[in-house]
Scaffold this motif. Structure first.
Motif, PDB file in Angstrom:
ATOM      1  N   THR A 120      21.500  21.312 -40.308  1.00 18.51           N
ATOM      2  CA  THR A 120      20.416  22.279 -40.272  1.00 18.51           C
ATOM      3  C   THR A 120      19.129  21.699 -39.702  1.00 18.51           C
ATOM      4  O   THR A 120      18.163  22.423 -39.544  1.00 18.51           O
ATOM      5  N   THR A 121      19.087  20.398 -39.418  1.00 22.28           N
ATOM      6  CA  THR A 121      17.906  19.809 -38.823  1.00 22.28           C
ATOM      7  C   THR A 121      17.750  20.305 -37.392  1.00 22.28           C
ATOM      8  O   THR A 121      18.696  20.325 -36.623  1.00 22.28           O
ATOM      9  N   ARG A 122      16.537  20.660 -37.022  1.00 19.06           N
ATOM     10  CA  ARG A 122      16.289  21.269 -35.720  1.00 19.06           C
ATOM     11  C   ARG A 122      16.089  20.250 -34.612  1.00 19.06           C
ATOM     12  O   ARG A 122      15.984  20.636 -33.450  1.00 19.06           O
ATOM     13  N   ILE A 123      15.992  18.980 -34.934  1.00 28.18           N
ATOM     14  CA  ILE A 123      15.684  17.963 -33.928  1.00 28.18           C
ATOM     15  C   ILE A 123      16.762  16.891 -33.918  1.00 28.18           C
ATOM     16  O   ILE A 123      17.572  16.789 -34.842  1.00 28.18           O
ATOM     17  N   ARG A 124      16.737  16.095 -32.854  1.00 26.50           N
ATOM     18  CA  ARG A 124      17.677  14.979 -32.698  1.00 26.50           C
ATOM     19  C   ARG A 124      16.908  13.794 -32.120  1.00 26.50           C
ATOM     20  O   ARG A 124      16.104  13.962 -31.201  1.00 26.50           O
ATOM     21  N   ALA A 125      17.130  12.614 -32.677  1.00 22.48           N
ATOM     22  CA  ALA A 125      16.453  11.404 -32.215  1.00 22.48           C
ATOM     23  C   ALA A 125      17.283  10.721 -31.137  1.00 22.48           C
ATOM     24  O   ALA A 125      18.501  10.575 -31.285  1.00 22.48           O
ATOM     25  N   PHE A 126      16.616  10.306 -30.059  1.00 22.47           N
ATOM     26  CA  PHE A 126      17.263   9.608 -28.946  1.00 22.47           C
ATOM     27  C   PHE A 126      16.620   8.236 -28.781  1.00 22.47           C
ATOM     28  O   PHE A 126      15.389   8.109 -28.816  1.00 22.47           O
ATOM     29  N   VAL A 127      17.454   7.227 -28.590  1.00 27.88           N
ATOM     30  CA  VAL A 127      16.984   5.860 -28.362  1.00 27.88           C
ATOM     31  C   VAL A 127      17.714   5.305 -27.145  1.00 27.88           C
ATOM     32  O   VAL A 127      18.947   5.337 -27.082  1.00 27.88           O
ATOM     33  N   ALA A 128      16.953   4.810 -26.179  1.00 21.56           N
ATOM     34  CA  ALA A 128      17.523   4.213 -24.967  1.00 21.56           C
ATOM     35  C   ALA A 128      17.052   2.765 -24.866  1.00 21.56           C
ATOM     36  O   ALA A 128      15.851   2.493 -24.952  1.00 21.56           O
ATOM     37  N   THR A 129      18.014   1.858 -24.686  1.00 21.09           N
ATOM     38  CA  THR A 129      17.715   0.423 -24.613  1.00 21.09           C
ATOM     39  C   THR A 129      18.281  -0.158 -23.327  1.00 21.09           C
ATOM     40  O   THR A 129      19.483  -0.012 -23.067  1.00 21.09           O
ATOM     41  N   PRO A 130      17.453  -0.795 -22.507  1.00 17.62           N
ATOM     42  CA  PRO A 130      17.992  -1.424 -21.297  1.00 17.62           C
ATOM     43  C   PRO A 130      18.825  -2.652 -21.638  1.00 17.62           C
ATOM     44  O   PRO A 130      18.512  -3.400 -22.567  1.00 17.62           O
ATOM     45  N   ILE A 131      19.904  -2.843 -20.901  1.00 22.27           N
ATOM     46  CA  ILE A 131      20.736  -4.043 -21.050  1.00 22.27           C
ATOM     47  C   ILE A 131      20.297  -5.015 -19.960  1.00 22.27           C
ATOM     48  O   ILE A 131      20.506  -4.759 -18.763  1.00 22.27           O
TER      49      ILE A 131
ATOM     50  N   THR B 280      21.191  13.122 -35.349  1.00 21.17           N
ATOM     51  CA  THR B 280      20.347  14.051 -36.089  1.00 21.17           C
ATOM     52  C   THR B 280      19.828  13.369 -37.340  1.00 21.17           C
ATOM     53  O   THR B 280      20.620  12.829 -38.122  1.00 21.17           O
ATOM     54  N   PRO B 281      18.505  13.362 -37.580  1.00 19.84           N
ATOM     55  CA  PRO B 281      17.992  12.774 -38.828  1.00 19.84           C
ATOM     56  C   PRO B 281      18.481  13.547 -40.043  1.00 19.84           C
ATOM     57  O   PRO B 281      18.887  14.705 -39.946  1.00 19.84           O
TER      58      PRO B 281
ATOM     59  N   ARG C 268      14.196  15.371 -29.483  1.00 23.09           N
ATOM     60  CA  ARG C 268      14.579  16.563 -28.730  1.00 23.09           C
ATOM     61  C   ARG C 268      15.107  17.629 -29.687  1.00 23.09           C
ATOM     62  O   ARG C 268      15.657  17.314 -30.750  1.00 23.09           O
ATOM     63  N   THR C 269      14.940  18.877 -29.298  1.00 23.42           N
ATOM     64  CA  THR C 269      15.526  19.956 -30.072  1.00 23.42           C
ATOM     65  C   THR C 269      17.030  19.982 -29.850  1.00 23.42           C
ATOM     66  O   THR C 269      17.540  19.529 -28.825  1.00 23.42           O
TER      67      THR C 269
ATOM     68  N   ILE D 228       8.082  16.826 -29.169  1.00 23.61           N
ATOM     69  CA  ILE D 228       9.489  17.213 -29.251  1.00 23.61           C
ATOM     70  C   ILE D 228       9.887  17.853 -27.921  1.00 23.61           C
ATOM     71  O   ILE D 228       9.355  18.905 -27.540  1.00 23.61           O
ATOM     72  N   LEU D 229      10.806  17.218 -27.222  1.00 23.21           N
ATOM     73  CA  LEU D 229      11.228  17.663 -25.898  1.00 23.21           C
ATOM     74  C   LEU D 229      12.330  18.709 -26.000  1.00 23.21           C
ATOM     75  O   LEU D 229      12.949  18.880 -27.061  1.00 23.21           O
ATOM     76  N   PRO D 230      12.610  19.405 -24.911  1.00 23.96           N
ATOM     77  CA  PRO D 230      13.744  20.346 -24.896  1.00 23.96           C
ATOM     78  C   PRO D 230      15.061  19.601 -25.052  1.00 23.96           C
ATOM     79  O   PRO D 230      15.110  18.370 -25.007  1.00 23.96           O
ATOM     80  N   PRO D 231      16.156  20.338 -25.256  1.00 25.40           N
ATOM     81  CA  PRO D 231      17.466  19.679 -25.391  1.00 25.40           C
ATOM     82  C   PRO D 231      17.794  18.816 -24.181  1.00 25.40           C
ATOM     83  O   PRO D 231      17.298  19.041 -23.072  1.00 25.40           O
TER      84      PRO D 231
END
Length: 265
Positions: free
Chosen positions: A205-216, A231-232, A188-189, A106-109
């Motif tokens: 209230t979830t402490r984490i956030r999911a990030f998805v990066a896709t190249p075009i 946020t999940p 990430r938090t 889990i990475l920083p914000p």
């Protein structure tokens, strides 16, 4: 002849069994929480695939009207060659979710976007496409609840659901990796403080956030990146949605406890 166990041994074994029930429940909840994270990641991957396809189609149309310049092709001017090009030319590029609360770091914000250096401008084609797509992103966000950003091959935001248009995301690890041709998913938090929310509301209230990066990718060159985050679902909210099934499980546990009490007596 079978030897009957001592009463103390029976009581110890039964108490250990009762103790194991809540511990097993905790592990099940942990697995369920990881499943919620992967479900969110899967949804973001699907959204990113559609947005990347829409951007690629628009890029192909706009590129046809670009005025050629001597010494360099139109595509090279508006894209970059990725360092990771092992599967860019494959027809099928299925991307399975990989995030897990146990194994994923889990990475920083996410860091704040950077202002553009003097003289730096977004790619001209990306600028045109971004203006057309931004209203679509904001309409989609109302249903998907995901934050969406599209950046050009320089890492500059050209379409967004936020307020960071024409800022640089080159200080974001997910974007820099995607610009090299990699598909990236990170946890990430969250920056904002955790607040109480109703059980049926969207989870805050979830402490984490999911990030998805896709190249075009267009003709084996990276022309931009789609970055999505969400946020999940909160575990309490998810359990509330399954409250009937949870009530059956509680009833089953009560039956087990009554049976244990009967055997003990």
């Amino acid at each position: 002849m079978f030897r009957r166990p001592r009463l103390r041994t029976v009581l110890i074994l039964l108490n250990l069994l009762v103790l194991a029930l809540p511990l097993a429940g905790i592990q099940v909840l942990r697995l369920y929480e990881s499943a919620l994270v992967r479900q969110t990641e899967s949804e973001l991957i699907a959204q990113a695939a559609f947005l990347a396809a829409a951007y690629r189609s628009a890029f192909d149309r706009v590129l046809a009207y670009e005025q050629p310049q001597a010494g360099i092709s139109e595509l090279e001017r508006h894209s970059k060659a990725p360092k990771t090009a092992s599967n860019l030319d494959e027809h099928w590029q299925y991307r399975a979710p990989v995030l897990d609360l146990v194994d994923s770091k889990i990475l920083p914000p996410q860091p704040d976007p950077l202002p553009l250096p003097d003289g730096t401008r977004p790619d001209t084609l990306a600028y045109i496409i971004g203006q057309d797509l931004e209203s679509i992103l904001k309409d989609a966000q109302r249903m998907t609840l995901a934050a969406i950003r599209i950046v050009d091959h320089q890492g500059i935001v050209v379409a967004t659901t936020g307020e960071d248009r024409y800022l640089s995301l080159t200080n974001t690890a997910e974007v820099t990796a995607a610009l090299e041709g990699k598909h990236v998913s990170k946890l990430r938090t969250k920056e904002q403080p955790i607040t109480q929310s109703p059980l049926q509301s969207v989870s805050r209230t979830t402490r984490i956030r999911a990030f998805v990066a896709t190249p075009i990718v267009f003709e084996e060159r990276v022309i931009g990146v789609v970055l999505l985050s969400r946020t999940p679902a909160n575990i309490v909210q998810a359990l509330y949605a399954k409250r009937q099934l949870l009530a059956y499980a509680v009833a089953l546990l009560l039956c087990v406890v009554v049976l244990i009490a009967f055997i003990t007596s």
